[in-house]
Scaffold this active site. Structure first.
Site, PDB file in Angstrom:
ATOM      1  N   SER A   6       0.817  -1.202   0.000  1.00  0.00           N
ATOM      2  CA  SER A   6       0.000   0.000   0.000  1.00  0.00           C
ATOM      3  C   SER A   6       0.858   1.263   0.000  1.00  0.00           C
ATOM      4  CB  SER A   6      -0.964  -0.018   1.185  1.00  0.00           C
ATOM      5  OG  SER A   6      -1.851   1.078   1.126  1.00  0.00           O
TER       6      SER A   6
ATOM      7  N   ASP B 102      -2.995   6.248  -3.199  1.00  0.00           N
ATOM      8  CA  ASP B 102      -1.900   5.510  -2.579  1.00  0.00           C
ATOM      9  C   ASP B 102      -1.528   4.331  -3.488  1.00  0.00           C
ATOM     10  OD1 ASP B 102      -4.036   3.817  -2.118  1.00  0.00           O
ATOM     11  OD2 ASP B 102      -3.736   3.649   0.039  1.00  0.00           O
TER      12      ASP B 102
ATOM     13  N   ASP C 150      -1.887   1.019  -3.700  1.00  0.00           N
ATOM     14  CA  ASP C 150      -2.833   0.004  -4.191  1.00  0.00           C
ATOM     15  C   ASP C 150      -4.192   0.623  -4.498  1.00  0.00           C
ATOM     16  OD1 ASP C 150      -3.321   0.468  -1.474  1.00  0.00           O
ATOM     17  OD2 ASP C 150      -4.023  -1.571  -1.099  1.00  0.00           O
TER      18      ASP C 150
ATOM     19  N   ASP D 218      -6.653   1.984  -3.007  1.00  0.00           N
ATOM     20  CA  ASP D 218      -7.919   1.867  -2.283  1.00  0.00           C
ATOM     21  C   ASP D 218      -8.249   3.151  -1.529  1.00  0.00           C
ATOM     22  OD1 ASP D 218      -6.013   1.624  -0.293  1.00  0.00           O
ATOM     23  OD2 ASP D 218      -6.797  -0.231   0.557  1.00  0.00           O
TER      24      ASP D 218
END
Length: 453
Positions: free
Chosen positions: A102, A242, A244, A246
């Site tokens: 992440s 960010d 990833d 999400d």
């Protein structure tokens, strides 16, 4: 084997000291055994260590007899989407695993695990059982009994995203988009042909060396590049993600970074205009703005402990329409109660198109009504002792004390939440006031002095 990488919501740590391909294999094997997994979908982010972890994870899953479908480099929400909505050979998935670090430093990585319908697996719902299986020692067979195939569900995922907006009613906005060399552009480039927007792209290509800094827009030093481009190109707004993707972060037309807190209230009130009398979930860190907007728009406020596993559990329990955290996680009932970093900006674009207002028009009055500190982190040695110290300091004047998540104390014109990190000896402070920027600043400094002395 060092298993300090098992955290409250997921698995993460340094590579290879905390997380290695050997451990990924063990996790895959234990996951199948613990949850009786037959069919699982897996993916990975742009980090240099992710492909090796992904391959080892697949081997562990197959060694336990699971049939594995790999969707390659992707965003975490693509795993949620595939687990909840896709199937292979007419067989739905029992679970999904995303290999991702992440927004963490470059030398870290991790895994996010879900069960069927993208139900999260946390320390309370099986993560510690996986850890225990590994600690007790597993006899992993040398032969592989499960299958492996690679495919893509991105077309179906993009169709799902686009179902939230009427493309014909979107205005031709100019948007600066910064994936931060994470994975967001993989999805964005598939969306772009369907949308009437002009995109100014920056740091769009996935690059696990992160030459432009770790993809974490919450870090103040990571914000100026996007802000500057918004001003330079006279864009309508800016977006950053960010690693990833999400989480989604916004900049107004002046390049001002907008705290995620105000986007929660904005999205909640917009959704409630279409779906009144629905439940809205929010975290306890910053609340007054969200509570007011939800109430004014005929919604039902529900406070949940912070963290994606807790919010999702509460979303499912209450069948909530939408949930939002000030950390820029946004959850949607029609997205398997999961968080998405793509839906928020599409919904913001939809709202701006419908109203002829700018992003600043929506948030200026809310920032003035409820100015906030943003989250401030302090390294400490004894979290419980400092929380007790703070509570004792303010207890004579407090109107309400709430301990859903850390310590929240509310007064006539201001409130705060201070909570310990689940992963490190850090206290996270958030302060807000009622239309009094100076009071908010004074109380923030007062609290920081108590925390750091």
């Amino acid at each position: 084997m060092n298993l300090d990488c098992f955290k409250a919501y997921d698995i993460r740590g340094k590579v290879p000291s905390s997380i290695s391909p050997a451990l990924a294999l063990e996790i895959g094997y234990a996951y199948v055994q613990e949850f009786n997994i037959k069919n699982v979908v897996i993916g990975y982010d742009a980090r240099l260590s992710s492909p090796d972890l992904y391959k080892a994870l697949a081997t562990g899953l197959q060694s336990a007899g699971a049939n594995v479908v790999g969707i390659g480099m992707c965003g975490t929400e693509e795993i949620y989407h595939a687990t909840a909505y896709m199937q292979e050979n007419n067989i739905p998935f029992d679970g999904g695993i995303m290999v991702t670090g992440s927004h963490n430093p470059q030398d870290e990585n991790g895994l996010k695990l879900v069960r069927e319908n993208a139900i999260p697996i946390s320390a309370d719902t099986g993560l510690l059982s996986l850890k225990q299986r590994i600690l007790e020692g597993q006899q992993i067979p040398h032969t592989i009994s499960g299958s492996f195939m690679e495919t893509s569900y991105r077309k179906a995922y993009v169709e799902k995203l686009l179902s939230y907006v009427d493309i014909s009613k979107l205005k031709p906005f100019k948007i600066v988009a910064n994936p931060g060399n994470g994975c967001a552009y993989l999805a964005l480039k598939e969306l772009i042909p369907f949308l009437p927007f002009e995109f100014i792209l920056v740091d769009e290509n996935p690059d696990g060396t992160f030459p432009n800094g770790i993809p974490n827009p919450l870090l103040p030093e990571n914000r100026e590049k996007t802000a500057q481009l918004v001003r330079q190109h006279k864009a309508d707004f800016g977006i950053a993600w960010d690693g990833d993707f999400d989480r989604c972060f916004f900049y107004d037309a002046n390049g001002r970074f907008i705290e995620g807190y105000y986007i929660v209230g904005m999205l909640a009130s917009a959704l409630l205009k279409t779906y009144p009398n629905e439940k809205i979930i929010h975290d306890p860190r910053l609340t007054w703005n969200t509570i007011e907007l939800v109430s004014e728009n005929n919604g039902i406020n529900i406070t949940s402990k912070s963290g994606h596993a807790f919010i999702k559990e509460c979303m499912r329990k209450e069948n909530a329409l939408y949930g939002g955290e000030m950390s820029a996680h946004h959850y949607f009932r029609e997205f398997a109660y999961c968080d998405s970093g793509m839906l928020p900006w599409l919904l913001v674009a939809k709202l701006l198109s419908e109203t002829n207002l700018s992003l600043a028009d929506f948030v200026d009055s809310r920032i003035k009504a409820y100015p906030c500190s943003g989250e401030i982190n302090s390294k400490v040695e004894n979290v419980p002792a400092i929380l007790e110290k703070i509570e004792n300091y303010y207890k004579n004047d407090v109107k309400e004390i709430i301990k859903i998540d850390g310590l929240s104390m509310e007064f006539d014109n201001w409130r705060f939440n201070v909570r310990g990190s689940n992963t490190e000896p850090v206290l996270r402070l958030n302060v807000e006031s009622k239309a009094n920027e100076q009071l908010m600043q004074e109380k923030t400094q007062e609290l920081l002095k108590l925390i750091r002395e």
